[in-house]
Design a protein around this motif. Structure first.
Motif, PDB file in Angstrom:
ATOM      1  N   ALA A   6      10.498  38.095  85.229  1.00  0.00           N
ATOM      2  CA  ALA A   6      10.135  39.385  84.652  1.00  0.00           C
ATOM      3  C   ALA A   6      10.011  40.456  85.733  1.00  0.00           C
ATOM      4  O   ALA A   6      10.405  41.603  85.539  1.00  0.00           O
ATOM      5  CB  ALA A   6       8.819  39.258  83.879  1.00  0.00           C
ATOM      6  N   GLN A   7       9.473  40.062  86.879  1.00  0.00           N
ATOM      7  CA  GLN A   7       9.305  40.984  88.009  1.00  0.00           C
ATOM      8  C   GLN A   7      10.615  41.202  88.743  1.00  0.00           C
ATOM      9  O   GLN A   7      10.794  42.190  89.435  1.00  0.00           O
ATOM     10  CB  GLN A   7       8.258  40.423  88.971  1.00  0.00           C
ATOM     11  CG  GLN A   7       7.891  41.328  90.134  1.00  0.00           C
ATOM     12  CD  GLN A   7       7.094  42.544  89.690  1.00  0.00           C
ATOM     13  OE1 GLN A   7       6.186  42.443  88.869  1.00  0.00           O
ATOM     14  NE2 GLN A   7       7.434  43.698  90.235  1.00  0.00           N
ATOM     15  N   THR A  53       5.308  42.636  82.214  1.00  0.00           N
ATOM     16  CA  THR A  53       6.002  43.794  81.641  1.00  0.00           C
ATOM     17  C   THR A  53       5.220  44.513  80.548  1.00  0.00           C
ATOM     18  O   THR A  53       5.528  45.666  80.235  1.00  0.00           O
ATOM     19  CB  THR A  53       7.352  43.360  81.036  1.00  0.00           C
ATOM     20  OG1 THR A  53       7.104  42.508  79.905  1.00  0.00           O
ATOM     21  CG2 THR A  53       8.190  42.606  82.067  1.00  0.00           C
TER      22      THR A  53
END
Length: 309
Positions: free
Chosen positions: A47-48, A173
């Motif tokens: 996600a990062q 997120t």
């Protein structure tokens, strides 16, 4: 290991602080919670698309661990009658009277409430809601409804074990996006071959307890064929992450996926041909498969190579 006709012996409550703590810890099923660690952290890395905040990772894992522990404790409370007649589970604290049932119920509820607060205040509300939804689904849908009524219990009930990836993604997120749903799908499809191979080994345990796991109600050939089908579906689903990963992940997914499929195929071929089988080989490999696959996701995100998509 054989099962006698006598009920499990009554054991005195755990004595001493260490014994009491060990009994309560056992109720949370730490080995089961390992799945949380194996899947949550890589989901956060992806996600990062890099290394997320260490503090965010720690808080997410603490809250998620308490939520999963709560679900497992409440599962032990509901299933204590089943656990008492299964060789694999008759040593659990509630069966041995090491923890009073009422205390275990309170412990499980408190863990769940605290996990929601930790995730809400330390991460975000979405992560807290998702983790709590998984907890409630596991207890009220899988444990109380599906487990004792249908051979599809682990298929749909396993959805609760897929939520850590979505929680991890949402922690970074603040949203639920399609890569999180793909990882959810991977764990969802992986769960039946993982658990059915274990259930093949402990078929007599489940039959004695009246739990209609697939190996209890279907022929070995049907079980192994479904294990193989779900294994192929699992590996196929892993490739849907190609657009958001690099060649590092793709190589890992193909290699470990091939090993997983080879063992699943060998199990099915042995059952089909009437040869002796050891389903625990696939069970243990499935653990390694999932761990290596998600390590591949984390490494791929951390090295920061251009994505193939």
């Amino acid at each position: 290991m054989t099962m006698t006709s006598q009920s499990a012996p009554v054991t005195a409550p755990a004595s001493g602080r260490r014994g009491v703590l060990a009994a309560y810890l056992a109720l949370t099923k730490p080995r089961v919670i390992e799945l949380l660690l194996v899947t949550t952290i890589p989901a956060m890395f992806l996600a990062q698309r890099g290394i997320p905040s260490p503090w965010l990772v720690i808080v997410t894992l603490v809250g998620g661990t308490m939520s999963a522990g709560s679900a497992n404790v409440l599962n032990c409370v509901v299933d204590s009658d089943i656990d008492a007649v299964m060789n694999r589970t008759k040593g659990r604290p509630l069966v041995r009277y090491e923890v009073p049932r009422r205390n275990a119920l309170i412990f499980g509820i408190v863990l769940g409430v605290v996990s929601f607060v930790v995730l809400w205040l330390g991460v975000n509300l979405l992560s807290a809601v998702l983790a709590t939804a998984a907890l409630l689904f596991y207890v009220f849908v899988y444990t109380l409804v599906l487990k004792r009524r249908t051979a599809q219990n682990i298929v749909w009930g396993g959805a609760a074990g897929c939520m850590p990836v979505v929680v991890g993604w949402a922690a970074v997120t603040g949203r639920v996006e399609w890569p999180a749903l793909v990882m959810f799908g991977v764990v969802f499809l992986w769960t039946p071959p993982h658990f059915w191979s274990l259930a093949m080994k402990y078929k007599d345990d489940y039959a004695r307890a009246g739990v209609p796991m697939l190996p209890v109600v279907a022929t070995p050939r049907t079980v192994s064929a479904r294990i193989l089908a779900y294994s192929w579906a699992t590996v196929g689903c892993t490739l849907l992450l190609v657009p958001v990963t690099s060649w590092v992940y793709v190589a890992c997914a193909v290699l470990v996926g091939a090993a997983f499929l080879v063992v699943a195929q060998r199990l099915h071929a042995a059952v089909r041909d009437g040869r002796a089988v050891n389903p625990m080989t696939l069970f243990h490999l499935s653990n390694s498969y999932l761990a290596l696959l998600f390590v591949g996701i984390a490494v791929d995100a951390a090295v920061g190579l251009p994505v193939l998509g």
